[in-house]
Scaffold this active site. Structure first.
Site, mmCIF file in Angstrom:
data_model
loop_
_atom_site.group_PDB
_atom_site.id
_atom_site.type_symbol
_atom_site.label_atom_id
_atom_site.label_comp_id
_atom_site.label_asym_id
_atom_site.label_seq_id
_atom_site.Cartn_x
_atom_site.Cartn_y
_atom_site.Cartn_z
ATOM 1 N N GLY A 46 0.810 -1.217 0.000
ATOM 2 C CA GLY A 46 0.000 0.000 0.000
ATOM 3 C C GLY A 46 0.842 1.265 0.000
ATOM 4 O O GLY A 46 0.557 2.229 -0.721
ATOM 5 N N CYS A 47 1.901 1.256 0.787
ATOM 6 C CA CYS A 47 2.772 2.428 0.866
ATOM 7 C C CYS A 47 3.523 2.635 -0.440
ATOM 8 O O CYS A 47 3.784 3.773 -0.844
ATOM 9 C CB CYS A 47 3.733 2.289 2.039
ATOM 10 S SG CYS A 47 2.874 2.271 3.635
ATOM 11 N N THR A 48 3.853 1.546 -1.123
ATOM 12 C CA THR A 48 4.529 1.641 -2.416
ATOM 13 C C THR A 48 3.605 2.245 -3.459
ATOM 14 O O THR A 48 4.004 3.158 -4.197
ATOM 15 C CB THR A 48 5.032 0.251 -2.864
ATOM 16 O OG1 THR A 48 5.988 -0.213 -1.899
ATOM 17 C CG2 THR A 48 5.672 0.308 -4.234
ATOM 18 N N ALA A 51 3.270 6.001 -2.719
ATOM 19 C CA ALA A 51 4.483 6.745 -3.046
ATOM 20 C C ALA A 51 4.689 6.851 -4.555
ATOM 21 O O ALA A 51 5.063 7.914 -5.066
ATOM 22 C CB ALA A 51 5.701 6.090 -2.386
#
Length: 155
Positions: A46-48, A51
């Site tokens: 999710g963070c990838t 970003a």
């Protein structure tokens, strides 16, 4: 958890980035508004996605004179790996003691798969040049975060 709202003064901070250089909110605000986005953990799916959406929107954000700062409790060395792996083009800041997350009111109790723990809530803030919170982004999917920000900035 007492999350900042529009009109609140943002806490000024200086943190180490993925290159172990100091980055301060006050310095970034001299160039225009700043999107400060908090994310739980580098190199996770999710963070990838979040970003990379911001990475791919950088030219449009630059045209609006908006700086993006990502903040997580990861050490700078992990942020460097995240940056290199995904060719990220904005500062990722290390808040290992979560003091800045506390100041913005995004550190608190979370639940995942039946477990309760403390961590960063995925919330973003648009900070106006005078240091006040202009808008809080707290309702978005990671894949749409960049578009939600751009839509708000373009209105």
């Amino acid at each position: 958890m007492n999350t900042l709202v529009a009109g609140d003064k943002a806490p000024m901070f200086t943190l180490k980035d993925q290159h172990n250089q100091d980055v301060s909110l006050a310095q970034c605000l001299k160039h225009g508004p700043v999107v400060v986005y908090f994310y739980p953990k580098a190199l996770t799916p999710g963070c990838t996605v979040q970003a990379c959406g911001l990475r791919d929107s950088k030219a449009r954000l630059d045209a609006l004179r908006v700086t993006v700062l990502g903040i997580s409790p990861d050490p700078a060395s992990k942020l460097a790996k995240f940056t290199d792996k995904h060719e990220l083009n904005f500062p990722l800041l290390s808040d290992e003691d979560h003091a800045v997350a506390d100041g913005f009111g995004v550190w608190g109790e979370k639940k995942f798969m039946g477990k309760i723990y403390d961590g960063i809530h995925r919330i973003s803030f648009l900070i106006a040049q005078d240091g006040t919170v202009q808008h809080v982004f707290d309702k978005f999917k990671t894949k749409d975060h960049h578009q939600v920000v751009l839509d708000y900035l373009s209105r």
